[in-house]
Design a protein around this motif. Structure first.
Motif, PDB file in Angstrom:
ATOM      1  N   VAL A 245     -24.117  25.465  47.788  1.00 14.57           N
ATOM      2  CA  VAL A 245     -25.480  24.955  47.902  1.00 14.57           C
ATOM      3  C   VAL A 245     -26.428  26.009  47.336  1.00 14.57           C
ATOM      4  O   VAL A 245     -26.371  27.180  47.729  1.00 14.57           O
ATOM      5  CB  VAL A 245     -25.826  24.654  49.370  1.00 14.57           C
ATOM      6  CG1 VAL A 245     -27.277  24.212  49.509  1.00 14.57           C
ATOM      7  CG2 VAL A 245     -24.886  23.596  49.928  1.00 14.57           C
ATOM      8  N   ASP A 281     -20.877  16.777  50.789  1.00 13.36           N
ATOM      9  CA  ASP A 281     -21.846  16.531  49.722  1.00 13.36           C
ATOM     10  C   ASP A 281     -23.151  15.952  50.276  1.00 13.36           C
ATOM     11  O   ASP A 281     -24.244  16.333  49.824  1.00 13.36           O
ATOM     12  CB  ASP A 281     -21.257  15.578  48.675  1.00 13.36           C
ATOM     13  CG  ASP A 281     -20.138  16.216  47.860  1.00 13.36           C
ATOM     14  OD1 ASP A 281     -19.989  17.453  47.906  1.00 13.36           O
ATOM     15  OD2 ASP A 281     -19.399  15.467  47.187  1.00 13.36           O
ATOM     16  N   ILE A 282     -23.047  15.053  51.241  1.00 15.13           N
ATOM     17  CA  ILE A 282     -24.256  14.484  51.848  1.00 15.13           C
ATOM     18  C   ILE A 282     -25.011  15.563  52.605  1.00 15.13           C
ATOM     19  O   ILE A 282     -26.248  15.673  52.519  1.00 15.13           O
ATOM     20  CB  ILE A 282     -23.890  13.318  52.774  1.00 15.13           C
ATOM     21  CG1 ILE A 282     -23.209  12.187  51.993  1.00 15.13           C
ATOM     22  CG2 ILE A 282     -25.134  12.797  53.497  1.00 15.13           C
ATOM     23  CD1 ILE A 282     -24.010  11.650  50.844  1.00 15.13           C
ATOM     24  N   LYS A 285     -27.085  17.754  50.327  1.00 15.44           N
ATOM     25  CA  LYS A 285     -28.343  17.147  49.894  1.00 15.44           C
ATOM     26  C   LYS A 285     -29.401  17.238  50.997  1.00 15.44           C
ATOM     27  O   LYS A 285     -30.579  17.470  50.725  1.00 15.44           O
ATOM     28  CB  LYS A 285     -28.116  15.680  49.509  1.00 15.44           C
ATOM     29  CG  LYS A 285     -27.269  15.486  48.264  1.00 15.44           C
ATOM     30  CD  LYS A 285     -27.085  14.005  47.967  1.00 15.44           C
ATOM     31  CE  LYS A 285     -26.238  13.800  46.725  1.00 15.44           C
ATOM     32  NZ  LYS A 285     -26.024  12.358  46.419  1.00 15.44           N
ATOM     33  N   ARG A 289     -33.740  19.631  51.706  1.00 16.70           N
ATOM     34  CA  ARG A 289     -35.020  18.960  51.951  1.00 16.70           C
ATOM     35  C   ARG A 289     -35.477  19.228  53.374  1.00 16.70           C
ATOM     36  O   ARG A 289     -34.696  19.620  54.225  1.00 16.70           O
ATOM     37  CB  ARG A 289     -34.874  17.446  51.716  1.00 16.70           C
ATOM     38  CG  ARG A 289     -34.523  17.094  50.267  1.00 16.70           C
ATOM     39  CD  ARG A 289     -34.023  15.664  50.153  1.00 16.70           C
ATOM     40  NE  ARG A 289     -33.800  15.252  48.780  1.00 16.70           N
ATOM     41  CZ  ARG A 289     -32.693  15.537  48.083  1.00 16.70           C
ATOM     42  NH1 ARG A 289     -31.727  16.240  48.638  1.00 16.70           N
ATOM     43  NH2 ARG A 289     -32.574  15.113  46.839  1.00 16.70           N
ATOM     44  N   ILE A 296     -31.139  10.615  49.993  1.00 17.47           N
ATOM     45  CA  ILE A 296     -29.863  11.104  49.495  1.00 17.47           C
ATOM     46  C   ILE A 296     -29.413  10.273  48.303  1.00 17.47           C
ATOM     47  O   ILE A 296     -29.876   9.182  48.094  1.00 17.47           O
ATOM     48  CB  ILE A 296     -28.780  11.092  50.591  1.00 17.47           C
ATOM     49  CG1 ILE A 296     -28.622   9.669  51.183  1.00 17.47           C
ATOM     50  CG2 ILE A 296     -29.114  12.081  51.686  1.00 17.47           C
ATOM     51  CD1 ILE A 296     -27.444   9.553  52.141  1.00 17.47           C
TER      52      ILE A 296
END
Length: 296
Positions: A245, A281-282, A285, A289, A296
């Motif tokens: 990330v 992966d989710i 994301k 934020r 997403i």
């Protein structure tokens, strides 16, 4: 599965906005966050529902509008003398801390009159967390656990995130005992290693997986922040490394988002290791934020 029923507390959230010392109001809560992300990932024909108790005031009505607009079915119990709990997020270099006002929230009564869980049948899934159990009085907790037992006897699967929050419990011993009662109803367990090591004394991530397997879970995904997830299934164990990330803006709801990605990945037919990767992966994301609920 035709229905994923998430159970718990959705609160009014105050999250840091871009301008200093300002906050943005929204709705969030650990199991609600998972429902929200699950709805965005779920294939056609899979209904995502949320069970909680709310008030009959304006803010509770706003939550129902928000829930329906998100595509989630609200299984709400209305209490005329209560409303939603409130929490505020504070951020320091992307890591969050919380201040809560939830002592008289309606969600604490969600199991007061509970017999059977709404709208579920064989093959469906119920998702709850340690926070769901923590906010309930002892009698309500017993009713919910009994309803889970009846649902499992009819072929409903249970997914459980221990989500250890000692401030919600009268003591660490009570927390550990009740969380393991929840774990004994779980077909899928979704613990986080840092919390489990702190409060259960697990020596390593494999010890956490072993404890939940001993409790009865057939599938366990042990989260460990940015480090690899340990997946344990009846076929064996595997490690799944999250992709790097670039920047963590707000870690709120990262685990909730992982749970949604993983559970929906399984229901979509992904191999378990790929479902874990989808969860990672989710989550990646989401941490890029602000706030619990992110696009997403």
């Amino acid at each position: 599965m035709t229905r994923l029923l998430c159970i718990g507390e959705c609160m009014l959230e105050l999250a840091p906005a871009e301008a200093p010392e300002t906050f943005r109001a929204g709705f969030a809560g650990d199991t609600f966050n998972t429902a929200w992300y699950a709805r965005r990932l779920a294939p056609a024909g899979l209904e995502v529902a949320y069970m909680t108790a709310v008030g009959q005031d304006t803010v509770s009505e706003r939550l129902e509008v928000f829930t329906r607009a998100a595509g989630i079915v609200p299984d709400f119990i209305r209490r005329p003398d209560r409303t939603l709990g409130l929490y505020m997020i504070e951020l320091t270099e992307g890591e969050r801390s919380f201040a809560y006002w939830r002592g008289q929230s309606a969600a604490r009564t969600l199991a007061d009159d509970l017999d059977d869980l709404p709208g579920i049948g064989p093959g469906d899934m119920v998702y709850l967390s340690g926070i769901t159990l923590a906010i309930l009085p002892e009698a309500g907790r017993a009713r919910l656990l009994a309803a889970l037992d009846r649902a499992r006897a009819e072929g409903v699967r249970v997914a459980f995130d221990p989500n250890l929050r000692p401030r919600l419990w009268p003591s660490a011993d009570v927390m550990r005992a009740v969380v393991m009662e929840g774990a004994r109803r779980a077909d899928i367990a979704l613990p986080s290693f840092d919390d489990e090591a702190t409060w259960f004394g697990d020596s390593d991530i494999a010890a956490t997986a072993d404890r939940y397997a001993t409790a009865g879970a057939r599938m366990i995904a042990v989260k460990d922040g940015p480090r690899p997830v340990l997946l344990r299934t009846p076929d064996g164990a595997a490690w799944v490394a999250p992709r790097p990330v670039d920047q963590i803006v707000d870690s709120t709801a990262a685990g909730d988002a992982f749970n949604a990605g993983f559970l929906i990945g399984l229901e979509a037919g992904l191999p378990p290791t790929e479902a874990v990767q989808q969860g990672c992966d989710i989550a990646a994301k989401v941490v890029a934020r602000r706030g619990a609920l992110a696009d997403i």
